[in-house]
Scaffold this motif. Structure first.
Motif, PDB file in Angstrom:
ATOM      1  N   ARG A  67       3.983   5.653  -5.446  1.00 23.62           N
ATOM      2  CA  ARG A  67       4.115   5.860  -6.984  1.00 23.62           C
ATOM      3  C   ARG A  67       2.833   6.379  -7.503  1.00 23.62           C
ATOM      4  O   ARG A  67       3.112   7.445  -8.460  1.00 23.62           O
ATOM      5  N   ASP A 127       4.111   1.508  -0.950  1.00 23.34           N
ATOM      6  CA  ASP A 127       4.897   1.540  -2.301  1.00 23.34           C
ATOM      7  C   ASP A 127       3.787   2.130  -3.438  1.00 23.34           C
ATOM      8  O   ASP A 127       4.220   3.008  -4.105  1.00 23.34           O
ATOM      9  N   TYR A 128       2.424   1.632  -3.490  1.00 26.73           N
ATOM     10  CA  TYR A 128       1.671   1.781  -4.423  1.00 26.73           C
ATOM     11  C   TYR A 128       1.423   3.419  -4.206  1.00 26.73           C
ATOM     12  O   TYR A 128       1.130   4.235  -5.416  1.00 26.73           O
ATOM     13  N   ILE A 138       0.373  -1.120 -11.243  1.00 27.34           N
ATOM     14  CA  ILE A 138      -0.233  -1.477  -9.960  1.00 27.34           C
ATOM     15  C   ILE A 138      -1.647  -2.056 -10.352  1.00 27.34           C
ATOM     16  O   ILE A 138      -2.257  -1.482 -11.296  1.00 27.34           O
ATOM     17  N   LEU A 177      -5.532  -0.157  -6.396  1.00 26.97           N
ATOM     18  CA  LEU A 177      -4.986   1.288  -6.109  1.00 26.97           C
ATOM     19  C   LEU A 177      -6.312   2.070  -5.987  1.00 26.97           C
ATOM     20  O   LEU A 177      -6.190   3.027  -5.148  1.00 26.97           O
ATOM     21  N   GLN A 188       1.832   2.739 -14.099  1.00 29.05           N
ATOM     22  CA  GLN A 188       2.781   2.288 -12.803  1.00 29.05           C
ATOM     23  C   GLN A 188       2.825   0.687 -12.530  1.00 29.05           C
ATOM     24  O   GLN A 188       3.657  -0.047 -11.839  1.00 29.05           O
ATOM     25  N   LYS A 194       0.834  -1.299   0.029  1.00 29.96           N
ATOM     26  CA  LYS A 194      -0.034   0.059   0.000  1.00 29.96           C
ATOM     27  C   LYS A 194       0.879   1.305   0.013  1.00 29.96           C
ATOM     28  O   LYS A 194       0.430   2.200  -0.752  1.00 29.96           O
ATOM     29  N   ALA A 221      -2.576   3.371 -12.843  1.00 29.13           N
ATOM     30  CA  ALA A 221      -2.356   1.856 -12.459  1.00 29.13           C
ATOM     31  C   ALA A 221      -1.790   1.382 -13.881  1.00 29.13           C
ATOM     32  O   ALA A 221      -0.786   0.406 -13.695  1.00 29.13           O
TER      33      ALA A 221
END
Length: 148
Positions: free
Chosen positions: A12, A8-9, A36, A41, A34, A6, A31
């Motif tokens: 980003r 990290d996302y 994700i 996300l 990146q 979470k 999404a």
């Protein structure tokens, strides 16, 4: 120390939003850009919105923007927004942790680790990451002293 998916996302996504401030970005575009998972996300962006780090607009021209300037959002803000505390032990905060002898010094070490991590994460902003030509780890000065 564990850095959650979470966190990290979220970082980003915020860097992606900071890179293109001319228009709102959709979760789908973030999404995709990146790599994700979209459904994950959406949850993360909800946490960021509740923390005031992003703002949203509904409708066909809608999407997400940063909730405040990128230079005012630190990685520490991001981690606290999506994970709550920075470091926990078995899900509990470190503040009230106490052990009997001979391990009584260990909680102080864990708190020093948390303080050091908070200091570093507090210095790195989303703006720093957008402008960084090299990986963010090289942008943070190494610490050679030990806090205990």
């Amino acid at each position: 120390m564990h850095i959650s998916a979470k966190a990290d996302y979220a970082a980003r996504a915020l860097v992606e939003l900071a890179r293109d401030t001319a228009r709102p970005l959709t979760c789908e575009s973030i999404a995709s850009s990146q790599g994700i998972p979209f459904r994950f996300l959406k949850s993360v962006v909800g946490d960021l919105r509740r923390a005031g780090l992003v703002r949203s607009q509904r409708g066909c021209e809608g999407g997400y923007w940063l909730g405040r300037p990128a230079e005012q959002i630190s990685l520490l803000d991001v981690m606290r927004a999506v994970d709550g505390g920075l470091i926990t032990l078995r899900g509990e905060p470190l503040a009230e942790l106490h052990y009997p002898a001979p391990a009584q010094g260990l909680p102080g070490v864990w708190r020093a680790v948390e303080d050091s991590a908070a200091e570093i994460l507090g210095r790195v902003t989303i703006s720093t990451l957008v402008d960084a030509p090299a990986p963010a780890a090289t942008a943070v000065p190494e610490r050679t002293d030990v806090l205990v």
